[in-house]
Design a protein around this motif. Structure first.
Motif, PDB file in Angstrom:
ATOM      1  N   GLY A  24       0.819  -1.208   0.000  1.00 39.48           N
ATOM      2  CA  GLY A  24       0.000   0.000   0.000  1.00 39.48           C
ATOM      3  C   GLY A  24       0.855   1.260   0.000  1.00 39.48           C
ATOM      4  N   LYS A  25       0.315   2.303  -0.592  1.00 37.70           N
ATOM      5  CA  LYS A  25       1.003   3.585  -0.642  1.00 37.70           C
ATOM      6  C   LYS A  25       0.261   4.556   0.256  1.00 37.70           C
ATOM      7  CE  LYS A  25       2.404   2.666  -5.338  1.00 37.70           C
ATOM      8  NZ  LYS A  25       1.902   1.314  -5.376  1.00 37.70           N
ATOM      9  N   VAL A  26       1.012   5.350   1.023  1.00 35.18           N
ATOM     10  CA  VAL A  26       0.433   6.317   1.946  1.00 35.18           C
ATOM     11  C   VAL A  26       0.853   7.713   1.510  1.00 35.18           C
ATOM     12  CG1 VAL A  26       0.340   7.101   4.342  1.00 35.18           C
ATOM     13  CG2 VAL A  26       0.468   4.664   3.841  1.00 35.18           C
ATOM     14  N   MET A  27      -0.097   8.649   1.510  1.00 34.16           N
ATOM     15  CA  MET A  27       0.191  10.032   1.169  1.00 34.16           C
ATOM     16  C   MET A  27       0.432  10.809   2.455  1.00 34.16           C
ATOM     17  SD  MET A  27      -1.930  12.392  -1.443  1.00 34.16           S
ATOM     18  CE  MET A  27      -2.969  13.409  -0.431  1.00 34.16           C
ATOM     19  N   PHE A  28       1.352  11.787   2.403  1.00 33.79           N
ATOM     20  CA  PHE A  28       1.705  12.590   3.566  1.00 33.79           C
ATOM     21  C   PHE A  28       1.541  14.068   3.248  1.00 33.79           C
ATOM     22  CE2 PHE A  28       4.130   8.722   4.047  1.00 33.79           C
ATOM     23  CZ  PHE A  28       4.020   8.439   5.390  1.00 33.79           C
ATOM     24  N   LEU A  29       1.195  14.848   4.262  1.00 31.56           N
ATOM     25  CA  LEU A  29       1.255  16.299   4.193  1.00 31.56           C
ATOM     26  C   LEU A  29       2.480  16.698   5.000  1.00 31.56           C
ATOM     27  CD1 LEU A  29       0.034  19.104   3.557  1.00 31.56           C
ATOM     28  CD2 LEU A  29      -1.213  18.904   5.706  1.00 31.56           C
ATOM     29  N   VAL A  30       3.484  17.271   4.337  1.00 31.44           N
ATOM     30  CA  VAL A  30       4.743  17.638   4.989  1.00 31.44           C
ATOM     31  C   VAL A  30       4.824  19.154   5.025  1.00 31.44           C
ATOM     32  CG1 VAL A  30       7.248  17.463   4.888  1.00 31.44           C
ATOM     33  CG2 VAL A  30       5.847  15.546   4.156  1.00 31.44           C
ATOM     34  N   VAL A  31       5.159  19.699   6.193  1.00 29.97           N
ATOM     35  CA  VAL A  31       5.238  21.143   6.381  1.00 29.97           C
ATOM     36  C   VAL A  31       6.659  21.498   6.791  1.00 29.97           C
ATOM     37  CG1 VAL A  31       4.247  23.126   7.561  1.00 29.97           C
ATOM     38  CG2 VAL A  31       2.857  21.090   7.172  1.00 29.97           C
ATOM     39  N   LEU A  32       7.328  22.301   5.944  1.00 28.44           N
ATOM     40  CA  LEU A  32       8.714  22.712   6.181  1.00 28.44           C
ATOM     41  C   LEU A  32       8.829  24.225   6.086  1.00 28.44           C
ATOM     42  CD1 LEU A  32      10.465  20.156   3.823  1.00 28.44           C
ATOM     43  CD2 LEU A  32      10.296  20.002   6.291  1.00 28.44           C
ATOM     44  N   ALA A  33       9.885  24.751   6.688  1.00 30.05           N
ATOM     45  CA  ALA A  33      10.193  26.181   6.570  1.00 30.05           C
ATOM     46  C   ALA A  33      11.642  26.328   6.153  1.00 30.05           C
ATOM     47  CB  ALA A  33       9.961  26.890   7.892  1.00 30.05           C
ATOM     48  N   LEU A  34      11.935  27.435   5.488  1.00 27.42           N
ATOM     49  CA  LEU A  34      13.317  27.722   5.108  1.00 27.42           C
ATOM     50  C   LEU A  34      14.142  28.040   6.348  1.00 27.42           C
ATOM     51  CD1 LEU A  34      12.760  29.979   1.997  1.00 27.42           C
ATOM     52  CD2 LEU A  34      13.594  27.655   2.020  1.00 27.42           C
ATOM     53  N   PRO A  35      15.417  27.674   6.348  1.00 29.46           N
ATOM     54  CA  PRO A  35      16.252  28.003   7.506  1.00 29.46           C
ATOM     55  C   PRO A  35      16.521  29.498   7.589  1.00 29.46           C
ATOM     56  CG  PRO A  35      17.558  26.981   5.793  1.00 29.46           C
ATOM     57  CD  PRO A  35      16.144  26.910   5.347  1.00 29.46           C
ATOM     58  N   ARG A  36      16.748  29.964   8.794  1.00 29.49           N
ATOM     59  CA  ARG A  36      17.086  31.360   9.024  1.00 29.49           C
ATOM     60  C   ARG A  36      18.461  31.408   9.687  1.00 29.49           C
ATOM     61  NH1 ARG A  36      11.628  33.976  10.103  1.00 29.49           N
ATOM     62  NH2 ARG A  36      10.515  33.061   8.358  1.00 29.49           N
ATOM     63  N   PHE A  37      19.256  32.395   9.288  1.00 26.32           N
ATOM     64  CA  PHE A  37      20.614  32.525   9.797  1.00 26.32           C
ATOM     65  C   PHE A  37      20.790  33.902  10.418  1.00 26.32           C
ATOM     66  CE2 PHE A  37      20.682  29.590   6.229  1.00 26.32           C
ATOM     67  CZ  PHE A  37      21.334  28.495   6.777  1.00 26.32           C
ATOM     68  N   ASP A  38      21.661  33.991  11.445  1.00 29.88           N
ATOM     69  CA  ASP A  38      21.988  35.294  12.008  1.00 29.88           C
ATOM     70  C   ASP A  38      23.121  35.924  11.208  1.00 29.88           C
ATOM     71  OD1 ASP A  38      24.214  33.863  12.793  1.00 29.88           O
ATOM     72  OD2 ASP A  38      23.880  34.089  14.935  1.00 29.88           O
ATOM     73  N   GLU A  39      23.599  37.096  11.624  1.00 30.78           N
ATOM     74  CA  GLU A  39      24.630  37.801  10.865  1.00 30.78           C
ATOM     75  C   GLU A  39      25.974  37.086  10.857  1.00 30.78           C
ATOM     76  OE1 GLU A  39      23.732  39.101  14.824  1.00 30.78           O
ATOM     77  OE2 GLU A  39      22.556  39.547  13.075  1.00 30.78           O
ATOM     78  N   LEU A  40      26.191  36.148  11.791  1.00 28.09           N
ATOM     79  CA  LEU A  40      27.434  35.371  11.816  1.00 28.09           C
ATOM     80  C   LEU A  40      27.349  34.086  10.994  1.00 28.09           C
ATOM     81  CD1 LEU A  40      28.261  35.756  15.603  1.00 28.09           C
ATOM     82  CD2 LEU A  40      29.223  37.049  13.685  1.00 28.09           C
ATOM     83  N   GLY A  41      26.200  33.816  10.431  1.00 31.68           N
ATOM     84  CA  GLY A  41      26.029  32.614   9.622  1.00 31.68           C
ATOM     85  C   GLY A  41      25.565  31.407  10.406  1.00 31.68           C
ATOM     86  N   ASN A  42      25.233  31.575  11.688  1.00 27.86           N
ATOM     87  CA  ASN A  42      24.737  30.470  12.505  1.00 27.86           C
ATOM     88  C   ASN A  42      23.247  30.264  12.238  1.00 27.86           C
ATOM     89  OD1 ASN A  42      27.260  30.237  13.771  1.00 27.86           O
ATOM     90  ND2 ASN A  42      26.699  31.838  15.232  1.00 27.86           N
TER      91      ASN A  42
END
Length: 132
Positions: free
Chosen positions: A16-34
């Motif tokens: 059987g095949k199962v469908m998923f709803l996936v919720v992602l967000a883009l990463p955020r970085f501070d001024e130092l690149g962290n």
């Protein structure tokens, strides 16, 4: 479905095949690149829990089984977005960006909800959500 749950199939032709709803967000970085925010909000499988109708060698009748949903419709997508997606975003969204608009993007599948859906807009009013 639990991640450690093992499913056995009698034939590889009938998995059987199962469908998923996936919720992602883009990463955020501070001024130092962290990286300060990189979040997976949730993975929501389209499954239901049903009681087994008959007994078998593997389980007695009445035990709850996880079954995949067949024919996911627009109402199902809308209920998942209102009941699961919006609360997951509210729970995990960074506090410093709470007044910024949030864009929800879908592909062009026929089952996705309409841009002018009233019920979704009422649920999203509590957060600043923009649906595209």
């Amino acid at each position: 479905m639990k991640m450690n749950q093992v499913c056995y199939y009698k034939s590889i032709n009938f998995i059987g095949k199962v469908m998923f709803l996936v919720v992602l967000a883009l990463p955020r970085f501070d001024e130092l690149g962290n990286e300060i925010f990189s979040e997976k909000f949730g993975v929501f499988p389209f499954v239901t829990q049903e009681a087994a109708k008959r007994s078998s060698v593997n389980r007695p009748a009445g035990i709850m089984e996880t079954k995949r949903m067949t024919g996911v419709k627009r109402e199902t997508i809308k209920s998942y977005m209102v009941e699961k997606l919006i609360p997951a975003i509210k729970e995990k969204w960074p506090v410093e960006d709470i007044d910024c608009p949030i864009l929800i993007q879908q592909d062009n599948a026929r089952t996705h909800i309409d841009v002018n859906d009233v019920e979704f807009h009422q649920a999203a009013q509590k957060m600043v959500l923009i649906y595209i």
